[in-house]
Design an enzyme around this catalytic site. Structure first.
Site, PDB file in Angstrom:
ATOM      1  N   LYS A 274       0.816  -1.080  -0.100  1.00 21.94           N
ATOM      2  CA  LYS A 274       0.233   0.334  -0.086  1.00 21.94           C
ATOM      3  C   LYS A 274       0.968   1.110  -0.644  1.00 21.94           C
ATOM      4  O   LYS A 274       1.441   0.866   0.414  1.00 21.94           O
ATOM      5  CB  LYS A 274      -0.718  -0.027   1.095  1.00 21.94           C
ATOM      6  CG  LYS A 274      -1.750  -1.439   1.231  1.00 21.94           C
ATOM      7  CD  LYS A 274      -2.656  -1.040   2.688  1.00 21.94           C
ATOM      8  CE  LYS A 274      -4.099  -1.729   2.204  1.00 21.94           C
ATOM      9  NZ  LYS A 274      -4.863  -1.248   1.358  1.00 21.94           N
ATOM     10  N   ARG A 348     -10.355 -11.419   2.150  1.00 27.22           N
ATOM     11  CA  ARG A 348     -11.567 -12.672   1.346  1.00 27.22           C
ATOM     12  C   ARG A 348     -10.120 -13.659   0.874  1.00 27.22           C
ATOM     13  O   ARG A 348     -10.662 -15.022   1.552  1.00 27.22           O
ATOM     14  CB  ARG A 348     -11.306 -11.646  -0.344  1.00 27.22           C
ATOM     15  CG  ARG A 348     -10.626 -11.700  -1.250  1.00 27.22           C
ATOM     16  CD  ARG A 348     -10.729 -11.175  -2.492  1.00 27.22           C
ATOM     17  NE  ARG A 348     -11.078  -9.533  -1.927  1.00 27.22           N
ATOM     18  CZ  ARG A 348     -10.988  -8.823  -2.580  1.00 27.22           C
ATOM     19  NH1 ARG A 348     -11.138  -8.758  -4.241  1.00 27.22           N
ATOM     20  NH2 ARG A 348     -11.563  -7.217  -2.458  1.00 27.22           N
TER      21      ARG A 348
HETATM   22  N1  BES Z   1      -8.151  -3.797   4.731  1.00 24.96           N
HETATM   23  C1  BES Z   1      -8.006  -3.355   3.125  1.00 24.96           C
HETATM   24  C2  BES Z   1      -9.191  -2.435   2.511  1.00 24.96           C
HETATM   25  C3  BES Z   1      -9.624  -0.921   3.323  1.00 24.96           C
HETATM   26  C4  BES Z   1      -8.998   0.160   2.596  1.00 24.96           C
HETATM   27  C5  BES Z   1     -10.203  -1.004   4.770  1.00 24.96           C
HETATM   28  C6  BES Z   1      -9.285   1.418   3.181  1.00 24.96           C
HETATM   29  C7  BES Z   1     -10.321   0.444   5.427  1.00 24.96           C
HETATM   30  C8  BES Z   1      -9.974   1.574   4.367  1.00 24.96           C
HETATM   31  C9  BES Z   1      -8.004  -5.070   2.350  1.00 24.96           C
HETATM   32  O1  BES Z   1      -7.642  -5.705   2.356  1.00 24.96           O
HETATM   33  C10 BES Z   1      -7.810  -4.223   0.684  1.00 24.96           C
HETATM   34  O2  BES Z   1      -6.583  -3.829   0.790  1.00 24.96           O
HETATM   35  N2  BES Z   1      -8.596  -4.270  -0.227  1.00 24.96           N
HETATM   36  C11 BES Z   1      -8.526  -3.742  -1.866  1.00 24.96           C
HETATM   37  C12 BES Z   1      -8.617  -4.282  -2.684  1.00 24.96           C
HETATM   38  C13 BES Z   1      -8.493  -4.500  -4.279  1.00 24.96           C
HETATM   39  C14 BES Z   1      -7.085  -4.477  -4.245  1.00 24.96           C
HETATM   40  C15 BES Z   1      -9.274  -5.351  -5.088  1.00 24.96           C
HETATM   41  C16 BES Z   1      -9.027  -2.278  -1.859  1.00 24.96           C
HETATM   42  O3  BES Z   1     -10.150  -1.737  -1.522  1.00 24.96           O
HETATM   43  O4  BES Z   1      -8.063  -1.464  -2.086  1.00 24.96           O
HETATM   44 ZN    ZN Z   2      -5.715  -5.448   1.606  1.00 23.99          ZN
END
Ligand code: BES
Ligand code: ZN
Ligand code: ZN
Length: 499
Positions: A274, A348
């Site tokens: 990230k 997931r």
């Molecule tokens: N934990 C994150 C989602 C999240 C983002 C929760 C911001 C709370 C605040 C999750 O694991 C994630 O990174 N999701 C990605 C999915 C994508 C790669 C399809 C996302 O939402 O960007």
């Molecule tokens: Zn994630």
């Protein structure tokens, strides 16, 4: 906070502050406000006449009683117009009032329960509002020089409703404490809330309440064939834990509600790392797991007549030297192979195995709760969380539960057309797709692992965090979702899903 229910008249009670709620444009003062006004020689009605007190939503006015009453202060809080009134307004008003009372230096508060929503529900909302509004997370800060806190609440029950008020107080206290328990865990930095720490907290809950808690370690997780969960865990030095907590308050042969919660104690994104901006918020990526545990805890405290099991896969998602790579293929417990195209779509993956496990245990219905997708905030902002389901009957019950809890849920569709977006060239399914709708795609992915069991997925990423002090929220983790889940448990205890 110590909460007691008493009978009597508010003007005569003795506390650091009396809290009096007032509707906007309500004309002549009535009920408790009129009593306190009379005892103060008409001071409140004068402030209303002069337009200083309007009763607007969350407006507060502090009055010093200067010996006219046994209590040194009266705090007036506005409830807005009577025709727009509901539990949310009441909860938020009392959260704001509680903070004002604390700021004024009062260590106790007294409130007369007026049966605005019925005595029990009103008492419940007042207790929830005050307990949630007073929440702080200061574990890692030096204590302030002067330690004064609002630690006592006296509720005065109207004649004949003592029992209803006491029940409401109990439900309110348990629901709000469950929420604050979740907030504590979610606010905890990831170096203090590892998968092992989370497992320990679940074991503490089990010990306190006499529940059964199982914590499976890596070798057992391997033996169960949870390749998707292990793939995420392999990039971290912290050992993964599969936490299973049971409360059996229903018939031994009755259904068991399954609560599956995402327990990522830190989500760096893994190799699909990230951006550094805001990454610290990913210490809260275990909120769903904490909510599943907290719900079982609350339902046990309430002695609800149902069986419920929380299943929480807990791990970090880190980019260590042994981390999984984009393109890796892993195999979930039910044999499904998954192409991991983005290691940041890890929730997931761990939930896939946890859902398989929950179905193997025969849990039904199953509700999973997860901070799954950032897109949730784009969809609903911080006002509501999303739900996806294979059972409209279950969704209706969740919606009713959210309404009762004063939380907001909105259903997103699992149209069949989304499914093919998860087709992979090299495995049975891939973990992301292009083309938008990433929240729904996440839901669709999870649906693959529940078979025919009635299931709903709650994506709480939108509501997990508050960046302002507002009503029942303070800055940081919100704990939103847990009171909906408790209400759902209580509702299923009364009337199982099949009815
Ligand atoms: N934990 C994150 C989602 C999240 C983002 C929760 C911001 C709370 C605040 C999750 O694991 C994630 O990174 N999701 C990605 C999915 C994508 C790669 C399809 C996302 O939402 O960007
Ligand atoms: Zn994630
Ligand atoms: Zn995540």
């Amino acid at each position: 906070m110590q909460i007691s229910t008493q009978s009597g008249h508010l003007p005569e009670s003795s506390a650091g502050a009396l809290v009096v709620a007032l509707f906007e444009d309500s004309g002549a003062l009535e009920g408790v406000a009129a009593d306190v006004d009379a005892a103060l020689g008409g001071m409140i009605s004068q402030l209303v006449r002069e337009g200083e007190v309007k009763g607007k939503r969350n407006e507060t006015t502090l009055i010093h009683t200067l010996g006219r009453l046994p209590s040194p202060r009266v705090l007036i809080v506005g409830l807005a117009k009577r025709d727009a009134f509901d539990g949310r307004i009441l909860r938020n008003a009392f959260a704001v009032a509680a903070r004002q009372v604390r700021r004024a230096g009062a260590e106790s508060a007294a409130v007369a329960v007026e049966p605005l929503l019925g005595a029990g529900r009103t008492a419940q909302a007042i207790v929830e509002g005050m307990t949630l509004g007073l929440y702080t997370f200061t574990r890692h800060k030096k204590p302030p020089e002067e330690e004064r806190d609002l630690h006592e609440l006296i509720l005065l029950a109207p004649d004949g409703s003592q029992e209803a008020v006491e029940d409401g107080v109990e439900r309110g206290r348990i629901g709000a404490e469950a929420t604050n328990w979740v907030r504590d865990l979610s606010n905890e930095p990831a170096n203090f809330m590892t998968p092992s720490d989370l497992a320990e907290r679940a074991q503490q809950v089990a010990e306190e309440l006499g529940l059964e808690c199982e914590v499976f370690e890596r070798p057992e997780i391997e033996e169960m064939g949870m390749g998707a969960f292990l793939g995420v865990a392999q990039g971290s030095r912290q050992p993964p834990k599969l936490i299973v907590l049971h409360y059996r308050g229903g018939a031994p042969d009755g259904p068991t509600l399954g609560l599956v919660g995402k327990g990522i104690t830190f989500d760096s994104g893994g190799i699909s790392i990230k951006p550094s901006q805001g990454m610290q918020e990913m210490k809260s990526d275990m909120t769903g797991g904490a909510e599943a545990i907290a719900t079982v805890r609350a339902l046990a405290q309430l002695k609800a007549k149902l069986n419920v099991t929380a299943v929480v896969p807990a791990t970090e998602n880190m980019p260590g030297g042994s981390a999984q790579r984009p393109g890796d293929v892993v195999q979930a417990m039910n044999g499904t192979t998954i192409e991991v195209l983005n290691t940041d779509a890890e929730g997931r993956l761990i939930l896939a195995d946890a859902l398989c496990y929950a179905t193997r245990l025969g849990l039904s219905p199953i509700v999973d709760v997860a901070t799954l997708t950032g897109a949730m905030t784009v969809t609903l902002g911080n006002v509501a969380f999303g739900a996806m389901t294979n059972s409209e009957g279950l969704y209706r019950r969740i919606n009713e539960a959210a309404e009762a809890a004063g939380e907001r849920v909105w259903e997103l569709p699992l149209f069949e057309e989304y499914r093919e977006k998860l087709d992979s060239d090299v495995a049975d399914i891939k973990n992301i797709s292009g083309g938008g709708a990433s929240t729904i795609i996440g839901g669709f992915f999870l649906k693959e692992f529940v078979g025919d069991v009635p299931w709903a997925h709650l994506d709480i990423a939108s509501v997990d965090h508050s960046d302002e002090v507002k009503g029942i929220f303070v800055k940081g983790a919100s704990g939103t979702g847990v009171r909906t889940l408790i209400a759902l448990g209580l509702s299923l205890a009364e009337r199982p899903l099949s009815d």
